[in-house]
Design an enzyme around this catalytic site. Sequence first.
Site, PDB file in Angstrom:
ATOM      1  N   GLY A 175      33.092  43.885  15.531  1.00 50.35           N
ATOM      2  CA  GLY A 175      33.271  44.862  14.336  1.00 50.35           C
ATOM      3  C   GLY A 175      33.420  46.157  14.803  1.00 50.35           C
ATOM      4  O   GLY A 175      33.997  46.912  15.281  1.00 50.35           O
ATOM      5  N   ASP A 195      17.986  43.356  22.545  1.00 48.69           N
ATOM      6  CA  ASP A 195      17.608  42.648  20.941  1.00 48.69           C
ATOM      7  C   ASP A 195      17.037  44.093  19.801  1.00 48.69           C
ATOM      8  O   ASP A 195      16.168  44.782  20.574  1.00 48.69           O
ATOM      9  CB  ASP A 195      17.233  41.727  20.970  1.00 48.69           C
ATOM     10  CG  ASP A 195      15.987  41.687  19.276  1.00 48.69           C
ATOM     11  OD1 ASP A 195      16.481  41.918  18.935  1.00 48.69           O
ATOM     12  OD2 ASP A 195      15.733  40.373  19.677  1.00 48.69           O
ATOM     13  N   TYR A 242      20.158  44.791   1.342  1.00 44.21           N
ATOM     14  CA  TYR A 242      20.911  45.256   2.082  1.00 44.21           C
ATOM     15  C   TYR A 242      21.091  46.991   1.035  1.00 44.21           C
ATOM     16  O   TYR A 242      20.447  48.137   1.953  1.00 44.21           O
ATOM     17  CB  TYR A 242      22.497  44.817   1.828  1.00 44.21           C
ATOM     18  CG  TYR A 242      23.415  45.790   2.419  1.00 44.21           C
ATOM     19  CD1 TYR A 242      23.111  45.360   4.168  1.00 44.21           C
ATOM     20  CD2 TYR A 242      24.529  46.051   2.170  1.00 44.21           C
ATOM     21  CE1 TYR A 242      24.874  45.517   4.678  1.00 44.21           C
ATOM     22  CE2 TYR A 242      25.771  46.366   2.906  1.00 44.21           C
ATOM     23  CZ  TYR A 242      25.244  46.753   4.423  1.00 44.21           C
ATOM     24  OH  TYR A 242      26.248  46.876   4.992  1.00 44.21           O
TER      25      TYR A 242
HETATM   26  P1  NAD Z   1      28.736  42.478  12.640  1.00 49.35           P
HETATM   27  O1  NAD Z   1      28.270  42.318  11.107  1.00 49.35           O
HETATM   28  O2  NAD Z   1      30.216  41.379  12.754  1.00 49.35           O
HETATM   29  O3  NAD Z   1      28.451  41.615  14.037  1.00 49.35           O
HETATM   30  C1  NAD Z   1      27.111  42.301  14.006  1.00 49.35           C
HETATM   31  C2  NAD Z   1      26.897  42.682  15.187  1.00 49.35           C
HETATM   32  O4  NAD Z   1      25.756  43.299  15.288  1.00 49.35           O
HETATM   33  C3  NAD Z   1      26.877  41.585  15.903  1.00 49.35           C
HETATM   34  O5  NAD Z   1      28.109  41.776  17.705  1.00 49.35           O
HETATM   35  C4  NAD Z   1      25.591  40.885  16.283  1.00 49.35           C
HETATM   36  O6  NAD Z   1      25.140  40.447  17.770  1.00 49.35           O
HETATM   37  C5  NAD Z   1      24.481  42.412  16.483  1.00 49.35           C
HETATM   38  N1  NAD Z   1      22.838  42.478  16.175  1.00 49.35           N
HETATM   39  C6  NAD Z   1      22.442  41.442  15.279  1.00 49.35           C
HETATM   40  N2  NAD Z   1      21.621  41.897  15.354  1.00 49.35           N
HETATM   41  C7  NAD Z   1      21.519  41.965  16.560  1.00 49.35           C
HETATM   42  C8  NAD Z   1      20.161  42.355  16.864  1.00 49.35           C
HETATM   43  N3  NAD Z   1      18.565  42.248  16.538  1.00 49.35           N
HETATM   44  N4  NAD Z   1      20.390  43.919  18.191  1.00 49.35           N
HETATM   45  C9  NAD Z   1      21.601  44.042  18.295  1.00 49.35           C
HETATM   46  N5  NAD Z   1      22.753  43.770  17.921  1.00 49.35           N
HETATM   47  C10 NAD Z   1      22.352  43.065  17.633  1.00 49.35           C
HETATM   48  O7  NAD Z   1      29.565  44.010  12.439  1.00 49.35           O
HETATM   49  P2  NAD Z   1      30.269  45.219  10.855  1.00 49.35           P
HETATM   50  O8  NAD Z   1      30.650  44.221   9.696  1.00 49.35           O
HETATM   51  O9  NAD Z   1      31.185  45.895  11.756  1.00 49.35           O
HETATM   52  O10 NAD Z   1      28.465  45.748  10.951  1.00 49.35           O
HETATM   53  C11 NAD Z   1      28.763  46.127  12.149  1.00 49.35           C
HETATM   54  C12 NAD Z   1      27.534  47.467  10.911  1.00 49.35           C
HETATM   55  O11 NAD Z   1      28.366  47.976   9.912  1.00 49.35           O
HETATM   56  C13 NAD Z   1      26.023  46.868  10.132  1.00 49.35           C
HETATM   57  O12 NAD Z   1      25.427  48.197  10.316  1.00 49.35           O
HETATM   58  C14 NAD Z   1      26.922  47.013   8.740  1.00 49.35           C
HETATM   59  O13 NAD Z   1      26.213  47.066   7.936  1.00 49.35           O
HETATM   60  C15 NAD Z   1      27.333  47.840   8.619  1.00 49.35           C
HETATM   61  N6  NAD Z   1      28.298  48.239   7.436  1.00 49.35           N
HETATM   62  C16 NAD Z   1      29.388  46.645   7.447  1.00 49.35           C
HETATM   63  C17 NAD Z   1      30.129  47.140   6.615  1.00 49.35           C
HETATM   64  C18 NAD Z   1      31.092  46.225   6.269  1.00 49.35           C
HETATM   65  O14 NAD Z   1      31.863  45.657   5.409  1.00 49.35           O
HETATM   66  N7  NAD Z   1      32.046  45.056   7.495  1.00 49.35           N
HETATM   67  C19 NAD Z   1      30.309  47.904   5.165  1.00 49.35           C
HETATM   68  C20 NAD Z   1      29.722  49.051   5.278  1.00 49.35           C
HETATM   69  C21 NAD Z   1      28.773  48.832   6.118  1.00 49.35           C
END
Ligand code: NAD
Length: 243
Positions: free
Chosen positions: A17, A58, A147
């Site tokens: 991501g 983690d 969230y």
């Molecule tokens: P994703 O949710 O697909 O991936 C999340 C990653 O976090 C994974 O690689 C996972 O292994 C890792 N992870 C989970 N728990 C963990 C832990 N305890 N320690 C370390 N790593 C951990 O990726 P994304 O959707 O790009 O989201 C990333 C961030 O962007 C998040 O904070 C999310 O809230 C934020 N965000 C996402 C969106 C969206 O639409 N995708 C929009 C706004 C904000």
Amino acid sequence: MAYLEGKIVFITAAAQGIGRASVEAFASAGALVVATDINAAKLSELEGVANVTTRVLDVLSDDSVKRVVADIGHIDILFNCAGVVHAGTVLEMSDQDIDFALELNVKAQIRTIKAIMPQMLERKDGAIINMATVASSVKGVPNRAAYSISKAAVIGLTKSIASDFTSSNVRVNAICPGTVDSPSLHERWAATGDVEAARQAFAARQPIGRIAQPEEIADLVVYLAGATYTTGQIHIIDGGWTA
Ligand code: NAD
């Protein structure tokens, strides 16, 4: 462009991501990236990428964060990307849902900041980028109670740090994406039972007519890492959702 030549960047949730796209964008900008994630298998896909080292981490573990940060030593830039999305209204939100959202979305950011910021303060230089979202204090979004509560706290955290530490030249900013194409978004679409309808509904709520690609968010993260005169701000990147 070697915008961040030689700067050492620490990224959480770097395996996929937005985190993953940011690893690649920072490396292209000349930075040396420490990519961390709890998912060892996914993270290993980054091994061998120029200017990138990987560490399984983690962010819920205080001991692990302290140990990894101590091992690395010097860190110039922190990108707190780890987070989780819960579905549901406040009436459907369990104590466990809100506790976990606060643990991963907020307290884990506090943990990495407490581990890394002291050295930035000592050097009077550093940049921290905290992942929030428009679904926070910026905008109400249906079915995102835990969230939104937790991501609003990220904005409060960011502003509080800026108020306390701007005179030490540590810049801290929050980014607020709209909807971004990522593996967990695809899981959320699948959970609705109709992936195509969910995809269209998510795209339709962004006035620009499509959801963002992670690389578009990564560009903003890299910009903020090198921006020397902005701090304590929320940076909205949402295809016009809140325009
Ligand atoms: P994703 O949710 O697909 O991936 C999340 C990653 O976090 C994974 O690689 C996972 O292994 C890792 N992870 C989970 N728990 C963990 C832990 N305890 N320690 C370390 N790593 C951990 O990726 P994304 O959707 O790009 O989201 C990333 C961030 O962007 C998040 O904070 C999310 O809230 C934020 N965000 C996402 C969106 C969206 O639409 N995708 C929009 C706004 C904000």
